[in-house]
Design a protein around this motif. Structure first.
Motif, PDB file in Angstrom:
ATOM      1  N   SER A  15       2.289   0.660  -9.107  1.00 35.65           N
ATOM      2  CA  SER A  15       2.434   0.994  -7.921  1.00 35.65           C
ATOM      3  C   SER A  15       3.293   0.056  -7.247  1.00 35.65           C
ATOM      4  O   SER A  15       2.908  -1.714  -7.842  1.00 35.65           O
ATOM      5  N   MET A  17       3.876  -3.610  -5.469  1.00 39.67           N
ATOM      6  CA  MET A  17       4.758  -4.880  -5.768  1.00 39.67           C
ATOM      7  C   MET A  17       4.225  -5.006  -7.676  1.00 39.67           C
ATOM      8  O   MET A  17       5.605  -5.270  -8.405  1.00 39.67           O
ATOM      9  N   ASP A  36      -2.801  -0.596 -15.249  1.00 45.70           N
ATOM     10  CA  ASP A  36      -3.327   0.229 -14.255  1.00 45.70           C
ATOM     11  C   ASP A  36      -4.649   1.526 -15.054  1.00 45.70           C
ATOM     12  O   ASP A  36      -4.294   1.925 -15.975  1.00 45.70           O
ATOM     13  N   TYR A 150     -12.346  -7.555   2.057  1.00 40.44           N
ATOM     14  CA  TYR A 150     -10.293  -6.900   1.726  1.00 40.44           C
ATOM     15  C   TYR A 150     -11.001  -8.314   1.173  1.00 40.44           C
ATOM     16  O   TYR A 150     -10.325  -9.413   0.661  1.00 40.44           O
ATOM     17  N   LYS A 154      -9.880 -11.670  -1.685  1.00 38.62           N
ATOM     18  CA  LYS A 154      -8.391 -12.160  -1.785  1.00 38.62           C
ATOM     19  C   LYS A 154      -8.359 -13.754  -1.145  1.00 38.62           C
ATOM     20  O   LYS A 154      -7.631 -14.537  -1.484  1.00 38.62           O
ATOM     21  N   VAL A 183       2.509  -5.700   3.366  1.00 33.28           N
ATOM     22  CA  VAL A 183       3.999  -4.966   2.156  1.00 33.28           C
ATOM     23  C   VAL A 183       4.441  -3.661   2.598  1.00 33.28           C
ATOM     24  O   VAL A 183       3.044  -3.003   2.260  1.00 33.28           O
ATOM     25  N   THR A 185       3.973  -0.875   0.613  1.00 25.55           N
ATOM     26  CA  THR A 185       3.776   0.055  -0.486  1.00 25.55           C
ATOM     27  C   THR A 185       2.133   0.823  -0.253  1.00 25.55           C
ATOM     28  O   THR A 185       1.724   1.331   0.450  1.00 25.55           O
ATOM     29  N   TRP A 188      -1.495   0.481   1.570  1.00 25.98           N
ATOM     30  CA  TRP A 188      -1.440   1.208   3.180  1.00 25.98           C
ATOM     31  C   TRP A 188      -2.506   2.628   2.826  1.00 25.98           C
ATOM     32  O   TRP A 188      -2.934   2.629   4.590  1.00 25.98           O
TER      33      TRP A 188
END
Ligand SMILES: NC(=O)c1ccc[n+]([C@@H]2O[C@H](COP(=O)([O-])OP(=O)(O)OC[C@H]3O[C@@H](n4cnc5c(N)ncnc54)[C@H](O)[C@@H]3O)[C@@H](O)[C@H]2O)c1
Length: 256
Positions: A15, A17, A36, A150, A154, A183, A185, A188
Motif C-alpha cells: 500500500s 508509499m 506485508d 504514533y 516515530k 501523505v 495514502t 489516513w
C-alpha cells in the motif's frame, strides 16, 4: 544507484508509499521483494510485474522476519536496498487510547524496524554496499496532541536509525531516515477511524511520489535525513529552536 538487476526489499509494500517505491524500482528492472500482511495490496503492487515477489510477513514477528529475509536471499540473491515502510497509525488521547493499541503501535512501527534491520543489514554491511531507508515521520519530530502513541513510535524510529547510521557510517551502506508530513495514502483511514488532529488537517498533504523522489535525492547527495515538502524544514527548525511556540500552536489548534 541504478537498480537494474539489483534486489530490493520493501516492507509495507502492499500500500501507499511502500507500493509506490516497489513499483518504481520494478520499473527500473530491480527484483523486488515485498513484505506485508495485506495480500490483496501486494497482489496490486505486483500487477504487471514479473519481478515483484510478495511475501506474507508480519513485520512485528522477529522469527518470521528473519526467516523471510533468508528466503528472499535464497530466491533473489543478496539484498541491495531495504525500505521499511510498514506501519499502523491509530490516533487518540494517550489516557483514552487502549494501552494494548499503544503497545501494538510500538511492536509494528518500531519493533518492525528492529526486526528488519537485524535481519537484513548485517549482510549489506558485510558486503560493504546497499541502501537502508527507514520511514519515520514529521510526527517523530513535532509532537502532536491526540497522536502520542504514533509520535512515540516515530521518535523511536528516528533515534534508532540515526544510531544505526553512525554505528555503520564507514560500512559503505547508505542510510536515509524520511520524515514526511501528511501523505495521501490509505494510512489516513486509520486516523479517520479514530481522530484527526486539527493541526494535522490544516497542513500540506504530499503525494507518495514526492516522498519517494526526495528519498532518492537525499541518498544521491549523501544526506541522512529526508524532509520532503515545503513546510517540513520550517517545522523541523521551529521544533528545534522554538519548542514553546510549537506547543502553543498545537494547543490552540486542538482547543485544549
Ligand atoms: N501517510 C502519511 O501521512 C505518512 C506521513 C509520514 C510518515 N508516514 C510513514 O510512511 C510509511 C508508509 O506509510 P503509508 O502512508 O504508505 O501507509 P499505508 O497504510 O498505505 O501502508 C502501510 C503498509 O504497512 C502494512 N502493515 C501494517 N502492519 C503490518 C505488519 N504487522 N506487518 C507487515 N506489514 C504491515 C499495511 O498492511 C500497509 O500495506 C509508514 O511508516 C508511515 O508511518 C506516513
Amino acid at each position: 544507484m541504478a537498480f537494474k538487476g539489483k534486489v530490493a526489499l520493501i516492507t509495507g509494500g502492499g500500500s501507499g508509499m511502500g507500493q509506490t517505491a516497489a513499483r518504481k524500482l520494478a520499473e527500473q528492472g530491480a527484483q523486488v521483494a515485498v513484505f506485508d500482511v495485506n495480500e490483496e495490496g501486494m497482489a496490486k503492487t505486483a500487477e504487471g510485474f514479473a519481478n515483484v515477489r510478495p511475501y506474507r510477513v508480519d513485520i512485528s514477528n522477529t522469527d518470521e522476519v528473519h526467516a523471510a529475509v533468508k528466503q528472499v536471499e535464497a530466491d533473489l540473491g543478496p539484498i541491495d536496498r531495504v525500505a521499511n515502510a510498514a506501519a499502523i497509525m491509530p490516533f487518540g488521547k494517550l489516557l483514552e487510547q487502549d494501552p494494548k493499541v499503544q503497545l501494538k503501535l510500538m511492536d509494528i512501527n518500531y519493533g518492525g524496524l528492529v526486526n528488519i534491520a537485524t535481519a537484513a543489514l548485517p549482510g549489506m554491511v558485510a558486503r560493504g554496499s546497499g541502501d537502508f531507508i527507514s520511514f519515520s515521520s514529521m510526527s517523530g519530530i513535532i509532537p502532536g496532541l491526540l497522536m502520542g502513541g504514533y509520535c512515540a513510535t516515530k521518535g523511536a524510529v528516528q533515534m534508532y536509525t540515526e544510531i544505526l547510521y553512525h554505528e555503520n557510517m564507514h560500512s559503505g551502506v547508505r542510510f536515509c531516515v524520511v520524515c514526511p508530513p501528511p501523505v495521501a495514502t490509505p494510512l489516513w483511514k486509520q486516523a479517520e477511524d479514530t481522530v484527526v488532529p486539527r493541526l494535522v488537517e490544516s497542513g500540506e498533504t504530499l503525494q507518495p511520489e514526492e516522498v519517494i523522489d526526495d528519498i532518492e535525492a537525499c541518498l544521491e547527495k549523501g544526506e541522512f535525513m529526508s524532509l520532503p515538502g515545503k513546510q517540513t524544514r520550517t517545522g523541523y527548525r521551529m521544533r528545534r529552536f522554538l519548542p514553546g511556540f510549537v506547543w502553543k500552536h498545537a494547543h490552540k489548534a486542538e482547543g485544549f
